[in-house]
Design an enzyme around this catalytic site. Structure first.
Site, PDB file in Angstrom:
ATOM      1  N   GLY A  53      -0.379  -3.911   7.681  1.00  0.00           N
ATOM      2  CA  GLY A  53       0.382  -2.735   8.093  1.00  0.00           C
ATOM      3  C   GLY A  53       0.220  -1.577   7.124  1.00  0.00           C
ATOM      4  N   HIS A  91      -7.915   1.671   8.146  1.00  0.00           N
ATOM      5  CA  HIS A  91      -7.587   0.695   9.181  1.00  0.00           C
ATOM      6  C   HIS A  91      -7.995   1.207  10.559  1.00  0.00           C
ATOM      7  CE1 HIS A  91      -4.369  -0.368   6.106  1.00  0.00           C
ATOM      8  NE2 HIS A  91      -5.020  -1.500   6.257  1.00  0.00           N
ATOM      9  N   ASP A 130     -12.423  -4.304   0.121  1.00  0.00           N
ATOM     10  CA  ASP A 130     -12.036  -5.662  -0.273  1.00  0.00           C
ATOM     11  C   ASP A 130     -13.272  -6.557  -0.221  1.00  0.00           C
ATOM     12  OD1 ASP A 130      -9.125  -5.167  -0.490  1.00  0.00           O
ATOM     13  OD2 ASP A 130      -9.331  -4.726   1.634  1.00  0.00           O
ATOM     14  N   SER A 190      -6.040   3.160   0.529  1.00  0.00           N
ATOM     15  CA  SER A 190      -5.316   1.910   0.329  1.00  0.00           C
ATOM     16  C   SER A 190      -3.860   2.137   0.669  1.00  0.00           C
ATOM     17  CB  SER A 190      -5.443   1.444  -1.128  1.00  0.00           C
ATOM     18  OG  SER A 190      -4.536   0.383  -1.405  1.00  0.00           O
ATOM     19  N   SER A 191      -3.224   1.113   1.213  1.00  0.00           N
ATOM     20  CA  SER A 191      -1.789   1.218   1.501  1.00  0.00           C
ATOM     21  C   SER A 191      -0.989   1.434   0.226  1.00  0.00           C
ATOM     22  CB  SER A 191      -1.308  -0.046   2.218  1.00  0.00           C
ATOM     23  OG  SER A 191      -1.973  -0.200   3.457  1.00  0.00           O
TER      24      SER A 191
END
Length: 302
Positions: A40, A46, A168, A204-205
């Site tokens: 999320g 994303h 990642d 990045s979140s």
């Protein structure tokens, strides 16, 4: 929950049974499924994975689940952003028809789950060898948690292709090995790292934690990676010279470097030079309490 915005329709499922029924419906219609696992707090990176899935497959499933098993007791599980309603709106705004799987922790871990490995009960997945170096050096629990939850999600989703971001990179290597070793009937696609168009900082979140001052300094690591890439393009293959380029840029910005490594794509072992099969140049650094990672690929593609 469902949402529509800009032509996209998003249905939100919460149980394994619902996802399996949805997958059977896709299968009955001869539709291929692309799967994008996330925690999320969705950003443009994303959404790029969702776009890639939509281009390659007929139906897109996005999981949104903050996985306790990949956090240590001292890490940021409790404050990790949980923004499901906003995530659904962002997916709807893409104009694509997307299905979301947003399970409760009890749905994914019916025996319960602790962030303390010794206290965990149930079935877990470990990918030995690829999980220990790099991120595994400072987060020994991490890939055990990642492999376990992704194996569960792959089993639930029954997807044809799963999409991950290059940021990642070790996770991509670990999960490809898991897919090969456990004979999962799906392919993994690795999409290039999404970056801030102005600074190059990898999206990045966790970037939401950065102050304005930290956000201004953080891109120095990527500038160092770019310097190393330019050196490699000019013929430099030696580890020490490539790492020095990253460390010099990081030092100028006073980044708190955790590690910088030149690694083999095959086993992620540290190498002394970029060989014929290429190498991964990667690292991690801290901005206050926020930990960031980034990498580039030298001489090969994932």
């Amino acid at each position: 929950m469902s949402a529509t915005d800009g032509g996209g329709a998003v249905a939100v499922l919460h149980t394994v049974a619902e996802v399996r029924a949805w997958r059977e419906e896709q299968r009955s219609q001869g539709r291929t499924v692309g799967f994008v696992p996330t925690m999320g707090a969705l950003h443009a990176g994303h959404l790029g994975l969702v776009a890639a899935a939509g281009e390659e497959t007929d139906a897109v499933l996005v999981s949104i689940f903050v996985n306790p098993a990949q956090f240590a007791p001292h890490e940021d599980l409790d404050r990790y952003p949980r923004t499901l309603a906003d995530d659904v709106r962002k997916l709807a705004a893409t104009g694509r028809a997307v299905t979301v799987f947003a399970p409760a922790v009890s749905e994914m871990y019916p025996r319960g789950i602790s962030t303390t490995v010794a206290a965990q009960r149930g079935t877990f997945v470990e990918v030995r060898g690829l999980s220990e170096p790099l991120e595994g050096g400072t987060r020994p629990h991490f890939f055990r948690g990642v492999a376990t939850v992704v194996a569960k999600l792959f089993h639930i989703a029954g997807a044809d292709v799963a999409f991950f971001g290059q940021k990642d990179v070790q996770q991509c290597c670990v999960l490809r090995a898991m897919v090969d070793d456990l004979f999962f009937p799906l392919a993994i696609r690795v999409v290039p790292t999404a970056r801030d168009p102005d600074s190059g900082l990898a999206l990045s979140s966790r970037n939401v934690y950065l102050t304005a001052e930290q956000r201004a300094r953080a891109p120095a690591f990527y500038r160092g990676l770019c310097r190393a890439r330019d050196l490699f393009a000019s013929g430099v293959v030696a580890r020490d010279e490539l790492l020095a380029a990253v460390r010099d840029e990081a030092a100028q910005a006073q980044l708190d470097i955790e590690y910088v490594c030149l690694s083999s794509p095959d086993d992620l072992a540290e190498v002394q030079e970029v060989g014929p099969g290429g190498a991964i140049l990667s690292g991690a650094w801290r901005m206050g309490s926020t930990r960031l990672i980034d990498n580039i690929l030298l001489g090969f593609e994932l």
